[in-house]
Structures are given as C-alpha cells and as structure tokens.
Write an enzyme that holds these catalytic residues in place. Structure first.
Site, PDB file in Angstrom:
ATOM      1  N   ARG A  13       0.908  -1.129  -0.177  1.00  0.00           N
ATOM      2  CA  ARG A  13      -0.054   0.039  -0.139  1.00  0.00           C
ATOM      3  C   ARG A  13       0.824   1.356  -0.046  1.00  0.00           C
ATOM      4  O   ARG A  13       0.445   2.398   0.123  1.00  0.00           O
ATOM      5  CB  ARG A  13      -1.080   0.123   1.180  1.00  0.00           C
ATOM      6  CG  ARG A  13      -1.909  -1.146   1.230  1.00  0.00           C
ATOM      7  CD  ARG A  13      -3.094  -0.870   2.319  1.00  0.00           C
ATOM      8  NE  ARG A  13      -3.993  -2.173   2.088  1.00  0.00           N
ATOM      9  CZ  ARG A  13      -4.881  -2.348   1.411  1.00  0.00           C
ATOM     10  NH1 ARG A  13      -4.793  -1.585   0.317  1.00  0.00           N
ATOM     11  NH2 ARG A  13      -5.392  -3.417   1.332  1.00  0.00           N
ATOM     12  N   GLY A  16       5.348   5.017  -2.668  1.00  0.00           N
ATOM     13  CA  GLY A  16       6.376   5.369  -2.840  1.00  0.00           C
ATOM     14  C   GLY A  16       7.069   4.004  -3.646  1.00  0.00           C
ATOM     15  O   GLY A  16       7.790   4.006  -4.582  1.00  0.00           O
ATOM     16  N   LYS A  17       6.702   2.722  -2.883  1.00  0.00           N
ATOM     17  CA  LYS A  17       7.402   1.434  -3.408  1.00  0.00           C
ATOM     18  C   LYS A  17       6.699   1.277  -4.930  1.00  0.00           C
ATOM     19  O   LYS A  17       7.624   0.937  -6.086  1.00  0.00           O
ATOM     20  CB  LYS A  17       6.852   0.218  -2.680  1.00  0.00           C
ATOM     21  CG  LYS A  17       7.686   0.321  -1.498  1.00  0.00           C
ATOM     22  CD  LYS A  17       7.326  -0.876  -0.618  1.00  0.00           C
ATOM     23  CE  LYS A  17       7.938  -1.065   0.710  1.00  0.00           C
ATOM     24  NZ  LYS A  17       7.556  -2.267   1.472  1.00  0.00           N
ATOM     25  N   ASP A  75       9.729  -6.400   1.457  1.00  0.00           N
ATOM     26  CA  ASP A  75       9.997  -5.944   2.839  1.00  0.00           C
ATOM     27  C   ASP A  75      11.365  -5.264   3.045  1.00  0.00           C
ATOM     28  O   ASP A  75      12.058  -5.829   2.350  1.00  0.00           O
ATOM     29  CB  ASP A  75       9.655  -7.091   3.988  1.00  0.00           C
ATOM     30  CG  ASP A  75       9.476  -6.551   5.314  1.00  0.00           C
ATOM     31  OD1 ASP A  75       8.170  -5.810   5.367  1.00  0.00           O
ATOM     32  OD2 ASP A  75      10.344  -6.587   6.085  1.00  0.00           O
ATOM     33  N   SER A  76      11.244  -4.032   3.633  1.00  0.00           N
ATOM     34  CA  SER A  76      12.455  -3.340   3.416  1.00  0.00           C
ATOM     35  C   SER A  76      12.657  -2.552   4.720  1.00  0.00           C
ATOM     36  O   SER A  76      11.593  -2.477   5.633  1.00  0.00           O
ATOM     37  CB  SER A  76      12.597  -2.397   2.192  1.00  0.00           C
ATOM     38  OG  SER A  76      11.364  -1.891   1.923  1.00  0.00           O
ATOM     39  N   GLY A 172       9.951   7.794   2.917  1.00  0.00           N
ATOM     40  CA  GLY A 172      10.222   6.995   4.069  1.00  0.00           C
ATOM     41  C   GLY A 172      11.622   7.876   4.474  1.00  0.00           C
ATOM     42  O   GLY A 172      11.396   9.153   4.611  1.00  0.00           O
ATOM     43  N   LYS A 194      17.478   6.396  -8.483  1.00  0.00           N
ATOM     44  CA  LYS A 194      17.120   5.843  -7.232  1.00  0.00           C
ATOM     45  C   LYS A 194      17.030   4.139  -7.475  1.00  0.00           C
ATOM     46  O   LYS A 194      17.788   3.406  -6.922  1.00  0.00           O
ATOM     47  CB  LYS A 194      16.064   6.090  -6.349  1.00  0.00           C
ATOM     48  CG  LYS A 194      15.906   5.343  -5.038  1.00  0.00           C
ATOM     49  CD  LYS A 194      14.624   5.765  -4.172  1.00  0.00           C
ATOM     50  CE  LYS A 194      14.444   4.863  -3.165  1.00  0.00           C
ATOM     51  NZ  LYS A 194      13.558   5.157  -2.538  1.00  0.00           N
ATOM     52  N   HIS A 199      18.653  -0.199  -2.685  1.00  0.00           N
ATOM     53  CA  HIS A 199      18.417  -1.809  -2.281  1.00  0.00           C
ATOM     54  C   HIS A 199      17.303  -2.333  -3.057  1.00  0.00           C
ATOM     55  O   HIS A 199      17.447  -3.507  -3.495  1.00  0.00           O
ATOM     56  CB  HIS A 199      18.041  -1.643  -0.689  1.00  0.00           C
ATOM     57  CG  HIS A 199      17.111  -0.738  -0.411  1.00  0.00           C
ATOM     58  ND1 HIS A 199      16.936   0.800  -0.976  1.00  0.00           N
ATOM     59  CD2 HIS A 199      15.975  -0.580   0.317  1.00  0.00           C
ATOM     60  CE1 HIS A 199      15.967   1.219  -0.420  1.00  0.00           C
ATOM     61  NE2 HIS A 199      15.326   0.329   0.365  1.00  0.00           N
ATOM     62  N   ARG A 200      16.168  -1.616  -3.119  1.00  0.00           N
ATOM     63  CA  ARG A 200      15.277  -2.211  -3.967  1.00  0.00           C
ATOM     64  C   ARG A 200      15.526  -2.549  -5.392  1.00  0.00           C
ATOM     65  O   ARG A 200      15.101  -3.494  -6.061  1.00  0.00           O
ATOM     66  CB  ARG A 200      14.020  -1.195  -4.015  1.00  0.00           C
ATOM     67  CG  ARG A 200      12.544  -1.888  -4.574  1.00  0.00           C
ATOM     68  CD  ARG A 200      11.244  -1.141  -3.903  1.00  0.00           C
ATOM     69  NE  ARG A 200      11.111  -1.021  -2.351  1.00  0.00           N
ATOM     70  CZ  ARG A 200      11.639  -0.074  -1.817  1.00  0.00           C
ATOM     71  NH1 ARG A 200      12.102   1.024  -2.208  1.00  0.00           N
ATOM     72  NH2 ARG A 200      11.795  -0.109  -0.339  1.00  0.00           N
TER      73      ARG A 200
HETATM   74  P1  ITT Z   1       3.801  -2.375   2.477  1.00  0.00           P
HETATM   75  O1  ITT Z   1       4.165  -3.277   4.024  1.00  0.00           O
HETATM   76  O2  ITT Z   1       2.395  -1.951   2.169  1.00  0.00           O
HETATM   77  O3  ITT Z   1       4.715  -2.656   1.537  1.00  0.00           O
HETATM   78  P2  ITT Z   1       5.378  -0.459   4.424  1.00  0.00           P
HETATM   79  O4  ITT Z   1       5.761   0.976   4.056  1.00  0.00           O
HETATM   80  O5  ITT Z   1       4.809  -0.923   5.618  1.00  0.00           O
HETATM   81  O6  ITT Z   1       4.585  -0.916   2.941  1.00  0.00           O
HETATM   82  P3  ITT Z   1       7.581  -2.141   4.903  1.00  0.00           P
HETATM   83  O7  ITT Z   1       7.004  -2.860   5.984  1.00  0.00           O
HETATM   84  O8  ITT Z   1       8.552  -2.938   3.981  1.00  0.00           O
HETATM   85  O9  ITT Z   1       6.686  -1.421   4.084  1.00  0.00           O
HETATM   86  O10 ITT Z   1       8.482  -0.773   5.832  1.00  0.00           O
HETATM   87  C1  ITT Z   1       9.420  -0.323   5.012  1.00  0.00           C
HETATM   88  C2  ITT Z   1       9.764   0.893   5.890  1.00  0.00           C
HETATM   89  O11 ITT Z   1      11.099   0.995   5.744  1.00  0.00           O
HETATM   90  C3  ITT Z   1       8.966   2.325   4.842  1.00  0.00           C
HETATM   91  O12 ITT Z   1       7.848   2.422   5.368  1.00  0.00           O
HETATM   92  C4  ITT Z   1      10.104   2.966   5.052  1.00  0.00           C
HETATM   93  O13 ITT Z   1      10.030   3.724   6.170  1.00  0.00           O
HETATM   94  C5  ITT Z   1      11.588   2.162   5.283  1.00  0.00           C
HETATM   95  N1  ITT Z   1      11.958   2.052   3.932  1.00  0.00           N
HETATM   96  C6  ITT Z   1      12.100   1.270   2.913  1.00  0.00           C
HETATM   97  N2  ITT Z   1      12.518   1.444   1.829  1.00  0.00           N
HETATM   98  C7  ITT Z   1      12.801   2.649   1.767  1.00  0.00           C
HETATM   99  C8  ITT Z   1      13.338   3.615   0.879  1.00  0.00           C
HETATM  100  O14 ITT Z   1      13.591   3.047  -0.566  1.00  0.00           O
HETATM  101  N3  ITT Z   1      13.636   4.679   1.264  1.00  0.00           N
HETATM  102  C9  ITT Z   1      13.183   5.388   2.455  1.00  0.00           C
HETATM  103  N4  ITT Z   1      12.584   4.639   3.158  1.00  0.00           N
HETATM  104  C10 ITT Z   1      12.633   3.249   3.019  1.00  0.00           C
END
Ligand code: ITT
Length: 211
Positions: A13, A16-17, A75-76, A172, A194, A199-200
């Site tokens: 959801r 940004g991803k 998941d990141s 993020g 980016k 990482h992604r």
């Molecule tokens: P979904 O689970 O719905 O995919 P989420 O944002 O909750 O969305 P995660 O549980 O994987 O996803 O949490 C990842 C968090 O880590 C994200 O909300 C950011 O705070 C941080 N993060 C991950 N990748 C990032 C990026 O490319 N740039 C900045 N912050 C990032």
C-alpha cells in the site's frame, strides 16, 4: 512467472514503492498494480516475521492466495550502525503504529542524538563530516505464484544519516540517507537514479535474473 503484456500485482500500500516498481517494470512491458487499486478483498496482513525475507513471504503469499495472481512483495527497512541495526524490520512503525514518514525521521534523529556519539571518521572521509552514522537500506523481494512457487532476492545499499533532511523525492527515510557516490540524499535522486542505486533496485535486478 510474469511476461511482457501482463499486469503484475505488488503486495504493497506504499505508493513510494509502487512508483519505483512501475518505473522499473515499464521498460519490460509489464504494468504494475498495487493494493490501493486491488478490487479483491485482501485479508489483514500481520507482518510478524523476524526477517525482511520472512515478512516479504507473508505479504506475497497472503495476497497471491487471496487474488489467485502472481504477486510481488517487498519488505524493507533502514539499519543504522550507531543504533545497533535499528529500526530494521520495524522501520515503517518506528515512531509507533500509523507513524508518518516525518514522525519516523524525527524519531531517528532523536535516537541518534541520544547516543551522544560523535560523527564517524568514515563519514568525514566520504565527504559528509556532519553525518551522524553509517547505515544500510535493505530490501527483500518475494515473487509468489499461485500454487506456491516462489523466487526471492535481496539487495542493500550503504550510506550515511544526515542531521537534517534534504530533497523532496522518494519516501520514508530517503531525505536523511546520503549516498557517498552521488554526494546527494536518496530524496535528491530521480526515480530512475534511485532504482539504479537502491536496495530495492538491486534486489529487483537479482530477482529478474532468476526468472
Ligand atoms: P507495505 O508493507 O504495504 O509494502 P510499508 O511501508 O509498511 O508498506 P515495509 O513494512 O516494508 O513497508 O516497511 C518499509 C519501511 O522502511 C518504509 O515504510 C520506510 O520507512 C523504510 N524504507 C524502506 N525502503 C525505503 C526507501 O527506499 N526509502 C526510504 N525509506 C525506506
């Protein structure tokens, strides 16, 4: 598992991803849809895994089983050296359930200030003398096909945490994450830049090589 002309469902959801996946898959002729646009009922997803890979598998499996579609999940998170790897898998909810990016960034700076540590020498050597800590972004990806076949990949990128945010792009922790090779924060890069360094982006190139 996924071909040109098809639509790929991404179990997120986080818009940004989704933007980043959209930019990465467009040249391959693959459209990306996320859970904000999924008409199907998706059960609540509890991300209670201990690792990024565990949580990516939880998200991909639940959404693929609910929709019958091949599903990609990410998941990141951010692992900060001076905080012993925190916030890690708790990155999205670092400042509490429902925390905004601004809340999480503010908490990160508060926690770093509380360590009382001086900036690391490696930050000065890299060109960011005011940086507070070295850090690493990590992404685990799982592509889950109906029937249970999975492909997985991880990627990471190292950088430094700045004391003040810079840039309007990304999401993020991007405005605080400074990349020595670019001399810019992740939020000062275009989506394409980016994806080339993140990482992604790295995890996605590895995943595509395994298909
Ligand atoms: P979904 O689970 O719905 O995919 P989420 O944002 O909750 O969305 P995660 O549980 O994987 O996803 O949490 C990842 C968090 O880590 C994200 O909300 C950011 O705070 C941080 N993060 C991950 N990748 C990032 C990026 O490319 N740039 C900045 N912050 C990032």
């Amino acid at each position: 598992m996924i071909r040109a002309g098809e639509t790929l469902l991404v179990a997120t959801r986080n818009r940004g991803k989704t933007n980043e996946f959209r930019a990465a898959f467009a040249p391959l002729g693959i459209e990306v849809r996320d859970l904000n646009e999924a008409p199907e009922a998706i059960p609540d997803i509890v991300e209670d895994g201990e690792t990024f890979a565990d949580n990516a598998l939880i998200k991909a499996r639940i959404v693929s089983e609910a929709t019958g579609l091949p599903t990609l999940a990410d998941d990141s998170g951010l692992c900060v050296d001076a905080l012993g790897g925190a916030p890690g898998v708790y990155s999205a909810r670092y400042a509490g359930a429902g925390a905004s990016d601004a809340d999480n960034n503010a908490k990160l700076l508060r926690e770093l200030a509380a360590t009382g540590l001086t900036p690391p020498d490696e930050a000065a050597a890299a060109g960011a003398p005011d940086a507070l800590s070295a850090a690493r972004f990590v992404s685990a990806l799982v592509l889950y096909a109906p029937g249970g076949e999975t492909k997985t990949a991880e990627g990471d990128v190292r950088g430094f945490i700045l004391p003040t945010p810079r840039g309007e792009g990304g999401f993020g922790y991007d405005p605080l994450f400074w990349l020595p090779n670019y001399g810019r924060t992740m939020a000062e890069l275009s989506t394409e830049e980016k994806n080339a360094v993140s990482h992604r982006g790295e995890a996605l190139r590895r995943l595509l090589a395994r298909l």
